[in-house]
Design a protein around this motif. Sequence first.
Motif, PDB file in Angstrom:
ATOM      1  N   SER A 103      21.831   2.403  35.210  1.00 33.80           N
ATOM      2  CA  SER A 103      21.154   3.569  35.778  1.00 33.80           C
ATOM      3  C   SER A 103      22.170   4.435  36.500  1.00 33.80           C
ATOM      4  CB  SER A 103      20.041   3.144  36.746  1.00 33.80           C
ATOM      5  OG  SER A 103      20.582   2.439  37.858  1.00 33.80           O
ATOM      6  N   ARG A 104      21.799   5.672  36.727  1.00 31.28           N
ATOM      7  CA  ARG A 104      22.676   6.625  37.400  1.00 31.28           C
ATOM      8  C   ARG A 104      22.594   6.420  38.905  1.00 31.28           C
ATOM      9  NH1 ARG A 104      26.687   9.128  38.567  1.00 31.28           N
ATOM     10  NH2 ARG A 104      26.816  11.402  38.739  1.00 31.28           N
ATOM     11  N   SER A 105      23.744   6.331  39.550  1.00 30.99           N
ATOM     12  CA  SER A 105      23.799   6.254  41.008  1.00 30.99           C
ATOM     13  C   SER A 105      24.866   7.219  41.509  1.00 30.99           C
ATOM     14  CB  SER A 105      24.109   4.823  41.469  1.00 30.99           C
ATOM     15  OG  SER A 105      25.358   4.383  40.974  1.00 30.99           O
ATOM     16  N   ARG A 106      24.560   7.877  42.624  1.00 28.96           N
ATOM     17  CA  ARG A 106      25.468   8.887  43.170  1.00 28.96           C
ATOM     18  C   ARG A 106      25.552   8.735  44.687  1.00 28.96           C
ATOM     19  NH1 ARG A 106      22.863  14.407  41.685  1.00 28.96           N
ATOM     20  NH2 ARG A 106      21.065  13.329  42.575  1.00 28.96           N
ATOM     21  N   ARG A 107      26.572   9.338  45.248  1.00 28.24           N
ATOM     22  CA  ARG A 107      26.712   9.464  46.699  1.00 28.24           C
ATOM     23  C   ARG A 107      26.444   8.172  47.450  1.00 28.24           C
ATOM     24  NH1 ARG A 107      23.231  15.067  46.810  1.00 28.24           N
ATOM     25  NH2 ARG A 107      24.697  16.313  45.588  1.00 28.24           N
ATOM     26  N   PRO A 108      27.180   7.114  47.270  1.00 25.96           N
ATOM     27  CA  PRO A 108      28.350   7.063  46.378  1.00 25.96           C
ATOM     28  C   PRO A 108      27.987   6.480  45.007  1.00 25.96           C
ATOM     29  CG  PRO A 108      28.329   5.121  47.752  1.00 25.96           C
ATOM     30  CD  PRO A 108      27.117   5.944  48.154  1.00 25.96           C
TER      31      PRO A 108
END
Length: 221
Positions: free
Chosen positions: A67-72
């Motif tokens: 899955s997409r994970s951001r920040r961080p």
Amino acid sequence: MTLLRRQRKRLESTNVEAVLQSLDYLASQASLAESREKLMGFEGAGAAQYFSVLGDCLTNSDFVFTSRSRRPPGNPVNAILSFGYQVLWNHLLALIELQGLDPYYASLHIAHDRHAALASDLIEEFRAPIVDSLLLWLVNSRVIDAKNDFDYRDGGCFLNDTGRKKYLQAFLQRMEEQIQDDNGGKQPRWDLLTRQVKAYRTHLISQEEANLRSKSRRKQR
């Protein structure tokens, strides 16, 4: 969806096939959306579906993506995606400013905390064909090394100096490649971004001129 369709032929994945059908449905619903909020909702649902099978396209077992994970970013694949999107976003922002457009005035995304929403609008169509496709090549061709090209810090995973150097070299090479445009000519990928920003500016000007003509006609009545 084009990226997944190409991968479907290679992978023969039932997961990819199911997601493509779901994306086709969401695209048809998005075309009927009556508000920005509904349109963004369909976009978010489509992104979740798309990223749910992007990991199926990776053939290098050193990299796992669910899955997409951001920040961080939470793992090497997300680190590559985040870095690539930021590089592309920064270039689009520069093109927007060169065309004299207000980067904080957009059609879909809302500007907040000095966020240049127009760059976020215009990047969408370029994410998969530029950043995501480059990710698959870097990982599947083992150009990027899962052990040596990343740093784990601040609760996330990031490309280190070596990893960023490899990415930028591959990114520049990809953007300088000549591809065929809609008119049958050839141009580097860089020019596609410039053309799209100019097309958006032309559209805004034509809309403004149409509004002025409409106001003028109403005053004459």
